[in-house]
Design an enzyme around this catalytic site. Sequence first.
Site, short mmCIF file in Angstrom:
data_model
loop_
_atom_site.label_atom_id
_atom_site.label_comp_id
_atom_site.label_asym_id
_atom_site.label_seq_id
_atom_site.Cartn_x
_atom_site.Cartn_y
_atom_site.Cartn_z
N ALA A 65 0.85 -1.19 0.00
CA ALA A 65 0.00 0.00 0.00
C ALA A 65 0.89 1.24 0.00
CB ALA A 65 -0.91 0.00 1.22
N GLY A 108 0.04 -4.99 1.10
CA GLY A 108 -1.27 -4.93 0.45
C GLY A 108 -1.29 -5.60 -0.90
N GLU A 111 -1.77 -9.22 -0.17
CA GLU A 111 -3.16 -9.39 0.26
C GLU A 111 -4.11 -9.31 -0.93
OE1 GLU A 111 -3.30 -7.60 4.74
OE2 GLU A 111 -2.68 -6.22 3.16
N GLU A 131 4.79 -5.79 6.97
CA GLU A 131 4.27 -4.65 7.73
C GLU A 131 4.92 -4.50 9.11
OE1 GLU A 131 0.83 -5.77 4.93
OE2 GLU A 131 2.43 -6.81 6.02
#
Length: 257
Positions: A65, A108, A111, A131
Amino acid sequence: MDYEYIITSTDGRVGIVQFNRPKALNALNRGLMSELMDALDAFDADDDIGCMVITGSEKAFAAGADIKEMVNATPAAMLDNPFIDYWDRLRRIGKPVVAAVSGFALGGGCELAMACDMIIASETARFGQPEINLGIIPGAGGTQRMTLAVGKVLAMDMVLNGRFLTAEEALQHGLINRIVPTELYLEEAVKFAAEIAARAPVALRLGKEAVNAVYEMPLQAGLAHERRLFYMLFSTEDQKEGMDAFINKRQPEWKGQ
């Protein structure tokens, strides 16, 4: 439709969405995720499309992200931010979605690949949930989907220690469908999607729904749900066509009805 962060195209009955933030290694910001879901919703509503492919570049599927959008966020701001909801929206797409992954699929991006239904990976693909190095944990399914895919101890290593998986490791642990040469990864993913898109459309949707129910229902409830979907397909023209074609040794002609 013109997009800023993605490029869309079609190949027969396959709809393709390619991320287009090369300088940021396709980092996922709100604009990109919004455009991605708009494109997938449009393909999902298009009767000429039977399956979709999401991809990035050879160097990076998506390297996470966009941290710049979150660095100063508060808990209240994150709660009101619809950003993570886009991953949930992806799971609600009715038609099959294939991730074509090369290079980095991190945070992200990992994911997002796991939120797709299947993953075709290049030899250079790397999957990770780093993360922890930012002082946070995955928030769009990384702790849950990764653990379901690869098991507790390996997921712990990835979430708590930032371990990356190579394509070979991802295949060994059931995270991906297959590995293909890097120079052919997108071509092979589109071929794979085209095979799926050639199947009976209603059965594809219900088959996807039934498999996903495994993660949401106890066994007995899942079996009952599967049976209802199975019986429902006997009301479709495609069921009659498919069985008649089988008996008469010919290729079926699906109508999606």
